[in-house]
Design an enzyme around this catalytic site. Structure first.
Site, PDB file in Angstrom:
ATOM      1  N   SER A 109       0.840  -1.197   0.000  1.00  0.00           N
ATOM      2  CA  SER A 109       0.000   0.000   0.000  1.00  0.00           C
ATOM      3  C   SER A 109       0.882   1.256   0.000  1.00  0.00           C
ATOM      4  CB  SER A 109      -0.955  -0.076   1.200  1.00  0.00           C
ATOM      5  OG  SER A 109      -2.010   0.830   1.058  1.00  0.00           O
TER       6      SER A 109
ATOM      7  N   ASP B 115      -9.749  -4.536  -5.358  1.00  0.00           N
ATOM      8  CA  ASP B 115      -9.004  -3.940  -4.247  1.00  0.00           C
ATOM      9  C   ASP B 115      -9.895  -3.041  -3.384  1.00  0.00           C
ATOM     10  OD1 ASP B 115      -5.995  -3.241  -3.289  1.00  0.00           O
ATOM     11  OD2 ASP B 115      -7.258  -1.458  -3.221  1.00  0.00           O
TER      12      ASP B 115
ATOM     13  N   HIS C  30      -8.475  -4.757  -0.476  1.00  0.00           N
ATOM     14  CA  HIS C  30      -7.220  -4.115  -0.090  1.00  0.00           C
ATOM     15  C   HIS C  30      -6.638  -4.640   1.215  1.00  0.00           C
ATOM     16  CE1 HIS C  30      -4.110  -1.165  -0.567  1.00  0.00           C
ATOM     17  NE2 HIS C  30      -4.300  -0.740   0.670  1.00  0.00           N
TER      18      HIS C  30
END
Ligand SMILES: *[C@@H]1O[C@H](CO)[C@@H](O)[C@H](O)[C@H]1NC(C)=O
Ligand SMILES: *[C@@H]1O[C@H](CO)[C@@H](O)[C@H](O)[C@H]1NC(C)=O
Ligand SMILES: *[C@@H]1O[C@H](CO)[C@@H](O)[C@H](O)[C@H]1NC(C)=O
Ligand SMILES: *[C@@H]1O[C@H](CO)[C@@H](O)[C@H](O)[C@H]1NC(C)=O
Length: 300
Positions: free
Chosen positions: A111, A226, A281
């Site tokens: 990330s 995601d 995610h």
């Protein structure tokens, strides 16, 4: 910026000395013949090193003897501090660790951590990172507020630029890579981070290309489900045009003009784009098969 950078480096030198000694002690104590390079892991926004333990542990389980350094810095709220500050400090860690392993190290960022990692490679082109894996990172920027609602409940995509494209807004990591396709003039005017590392700032530098083109391999992982990285193709350097149509990396100037070395890496078979479906995610770093199938094969 240079002044800040210099004073930060001086401040960090003392800390790094201690840190380096720790690493040296550690590697001397376990002076075995390692067949795998050491790995540095950088966590995402609003979390810390503990969120990356599954990945770290799995690497050590499957590649015994690998030394993994899971960066503890800028955990929790402090992960929202400006990107350059984090790049300088974590970058010194990457350099210190690399100095202990002259055969080279590998780097994984998840990330926001993947964008930090990419900028570190560019900012410190003398690094000795061989393989870099970006795990669902906003490499081309972010235009989605889902995770921001935690601390800005009423923030909308349409108006976020008013906050982020200001001097104050640039004091947050997210503001530094907020990329509003409808306010590109303001983005270039105010953003102090992403246009610069993308070599689209007022002054471009070959140095920012060197750090990526010397990699053995760059692996970019992302996926359509995601839900946080928006557009998800940002994890592959794709991004919205002014109509919010996603333009893939290969058709964007950053690639076509080889501004940071993506094209060079690609043409020499060193850039790998991986798309994995059905991974939200917050699951990328919690899924063993992601580690087994998409991280381990690139950790030599
Ligand atoms: C956010 O929106 C809600 C509902 O529209 C409103 O009641 C609240 O006052 C707003 N909060 C802020 C901080 O603006
Ligand atoms: C780039 O130059 C323009 C025009 O001189 C200026 O307004 C802008 O602030 C500069 N941007 C950066 C990031 O220095
Ligand atoms: C956006 O869409 C409009 C209408 O379809 C078109 O005229 C324009 O060229 C498009 N702009 C971009 C940047 O693709
Ligand atoms: C883990 O990732 C794989 C794809 O590599 C996916 O098929 C699987 O459903 C995921 N498992 C969980 C628990 O999310």
């Amino acid at each position: 910026m240079v002044d800040t950078v210099d004073s930060l480096r001086v401040a960090m030198a003392t800390l790094n000395y201690t840190f380096l000694n720790f690493i040296l002690l550690f590697s001397t104590a376990f002076n075995t013949v390692n067949s795998y390079r050491a790995v540095v892991v950088i966590h995402g926004v609003l979390t810390g090193s503990s969120s990356m333990e599954l990945i770290s542990n799995r690497i050590q389980e499957m590649h015994p003897g690998t030394e993994v350094y899971n960066i503890p810095r800028y955990a929790g709220w402090s992960s929202l501090e400006p990107m350059w500050r984090q790049v300088e400090e974590i970058g010194m860690d990457v350099i210190s660790i690399g100095a202990v392993f002259p055969e080279g190290i590998n780097l994984i960022g998840y990330s926001q951590g993947g964008l930090l990692a990419r900028a570190i490679l560019q900012r410190f082109p003398n690094h000795n990172v061989k393989n870099f894996i970006s795990l669902s990172s906003p490499q081309a920027g972010q235009y989605g507020t889902r995770f921001l609602h935690l601390f800005f409940p009423n923030l909308t995509c349409e108006t976020a630029y008013e906050l982020f494209y200001s001097k104050i807004g640039q004091h947050t990591s997210v503001g530094n890579y907020w990329n509003d396709p409808h306010h590109q003039k303001l983005y270039y005017k105010y953003s102090r981070f992403l246009p610069l590392v993308n070599n689209k700032g007022n002054s471009t530098t070959e140095v920012f290309k060197e750090g990526l083109t010397k990699l053995k391999k760059m692996v970019l992982i992302g996926g359509p489900e995601d839900g946080v990285i928006t557009p998800w193709q940002s994890s592959h350097f794709g991004y919205y045009d002014a109509n919010e149509t996603v333009i893939n990396m290969h058709d964007r100037p950053i690639y076509m003009d080889d501004l940071i070395g993506l094209k060079t890496l690609d043409k020499t078979g060193r850039l790998t784009l991986i798309t994995v479906s059905n991974i939200p995610h917050i699951e990328w770093h919690k899924n063993i098969s992601i580690v087994d199938d998409f991280l381990l094969p690139y950790l030599d």
